[in-house]
Design an enzyme around this catalytic site. Structure first.
Site, short mmCIF file in Angstrom:
data_model
loop_
_atom_site.label_atom_id
_atom_site.label_comp_id
_atom_site.label_asym_id
_atom_site.label_seq_id
_atom_site.Cartn_x
_atom_site.Cartn_y
_atom_site.Cartn_z
N CYS A 194 -3.36 6.76 -4.96
CA CYS A 194 -3.08 5.33 -4.89
C CYS A 194 -1.63 5.03 -5.33
CB CYS A 194 -4.08 4.51 -5.70
SG CYS A 194 -3.98 2.75 -5.34
N GLY A 195 -0.80 4.71 -4.36
CA GLY A 195 0.62 4.45 -4.65
C GLY A 195 0.83 3.23 -5.51
N THR A 196 0.12 2.14 -5.19
CA THR A 196 0.29 0.93 -6.00
C THR A 196 -0.38 1.12 -7.37
OG1 THR A 196 -1.61 -0.05 -4.84
CG2 THR A 196 0.58 -0.66 -4.05
N CYS A 218 0.87 -1.18 0.00
CA CYS A 218 0.00 0.00 0.00
C CYS A 218 0.91 1.23 0.00
CB CYS A 218 -0.91 0.00 1.22
SG CYS A 218 -2.03 1.40 1.21
N GLY A 219 0.82 2.01 -1.07
CA GLY A 219 1.70 3.17 -1.21
C GLY A 219 1.34 4.28 -0.24
N HIS A 220 0.05 4.64 -0.21
CA HIS A 220 -0.33 5.72 0.71
C HIS A 220 -0.08 5.27 2.15
CE1 HIS A 220 -4.23 3.92 2.04
NE2 HIS A 220 -4.04 4.73 3.06
O1 PYC Z 1 -1.88 3.73 -2.00
O2 PYC Z 1 -1.36 1.76 -2.77
C1 PYC Z 1 -2.15 2.54 -2.25
C2 PYC Z 1 -3.50 2.05 -1.88
C3 PYC Z 1 -4.01 0.81 -2.10
C4 PYC Z 1 -5.30 0.81 -1.57
C5 PYC Z 1 -5.53 2.05 -1.04
N1 PYC Z 1 -4.41 2.79 -1.24
#
Ligand code: PYC
Length: 328
Positions: A251-253, A106-108
């Site tokens: 969303c980081g991923t 999870c990036g965030h």
């Molecule tokens: O930031 O990767 C992210 C992420 C995945 C689900 C919610 N945020």
């Protein structure tokens, strides 16, 4: 942690029930919350993080629900269980989870974890290596408080596949991995704005069902993308998370998966900056380096900011019918 006691209240002894307590630190990254579990979470033992994640899923799902689901949490909440790392060279380990299950990466959430560790005095600005169930990630807390995350290797596995979405017809999109599995679709019919949330959510849910049924059962995130209505961002997205909630952050991923597609299409050069905006207008900047051009594998780096917003002790009273959360 468990507490039970006879207490004197207004001169009379009353019995307070046995309660489990779980210490958490809440942050948000571009509007998307992360609840870091510091103490009192499930005891998963040692070993590789994917094995511990499987144990969490199998034996401790009630903890997941108690921590992030209503009434203590919300559908948007991502939990981050802090655990000892296993991979060599890692400083911390983390297992991410949400209202319906576990996440790969999870990036965030990683940005939230890093600012939370700084808040606790456990790290200072500089680099920190974090073990996750899907690989190690390198994070850096910058002096200005922003956080960069070099994510796990990301790549695209299917290009412009045609999916028949009931009620919408053929929808084309890419399947890509950025630490979670994404189906990325260029959105042309609905505005990527908050007043279109219902339509965006409904469309993304139908797309996910169709993608899962038509050959891609692992895809659990749908990412709609288009131009930003403002200036300074290369793209805006709407990301439907594995439940029904949408990601308030870019969303980081999902941004990692997007970069893998851009790299494969030759639309973004190695090292060039990409500004990804979320549907609420929060932004990450991103870039990548090639790991393996033949396989289309990149190492994306995502930068953003997160704010710590609460420290709390969750209390779990077994007499409460919703002690373990309201499960979907
Ligand atoms: O930031 O990767 C992210 C992420 C995945 C689900 C919610 N945020």
């Amino acid at each position: 942690m468990v507490s039970a006691a006879w207490k004197i209240s207004s001169g009379a002894a009353i019995y307070l029930p046995t309660m489990k307590s779980i210490r958490v630190l809440d942050s948000h990254t571009g509007g998307e919350p992360t609840r870091l579990v510091l103490d009192g979470g499930p005891e998963l033992g040692s070993g590789p993080l994917d094995e511990r994640a499987a144990r969490f899923r199998r034996d401790f799902d009630a903890y997941r629900s108690a921590i992030v689901n209503e009434p203590r949490g919300a559908d948007t909440m991502v939990g981050a269980l802090l655990v000892p790392p296993h991979r060599a060279g890692c400083d911390f380990g983390v297992i991410f989870f949400n209202n319906v299950g576990l996440l790969g990466m999870c990036g965030h959430g990683t940005m939230g974890l890093v600012v939370s560790l700084a808040q606790l005095g456990r790290i200072k600005p500089g680099r920190v290596k974090i073990d996750t169930p899907v690989g190690a990630v390198d994070a850096e807390l910058h002096a200005n408080g922003s956080v960069s995350v070099e994510n796990v290797p990301s790549f695209r596995t299917a290009h412009q596949v045609a999916i028949d979405v009931p009620g919408h017809g053929i929808v084309r999109g890419d399947v890509a991995w950025g630490g979670n599995w994404f189906f990325l679709v260029a959105e042309t019919s609905r505005p990527l704005t908050l007043d279109a949330l219902e339509a965006l959510t409904d469309f993304s849910r139908r797309v996910r069902q169709a993608v899962n049924a038509q050959g891609f059962p692992a895809v659990d995130h749908v990412e709609l993308y288009g131009p930003s209505p403002g200036t300074g961002a290369d793209s805006r997205n709407f990301v439907l998370c594995p439940g029904q909630a949408y990601d308030r952050s870019p969303c980081g991923t999902g941004t990692s998966a997007k970069l893998a597609c851009l790299a494969a299409d030759g639309q973004l050069a190695e090292g060039a900056t990409w500004v990804q905006e979320s549907v609420i207008g929060s932004r990450f900047t991103a870039r990548y380096r090639w790991l393996d051009r033949t396989k289309g594998e990149i190492a994306p780096t995502i930068t953003g900011t997160a704010q710590v917003m609460a420290e709390a002790t969750l209390l779990l009273d077994e007499r409460d019918p919703f002690c373990w959360g309201i499960r979907a």
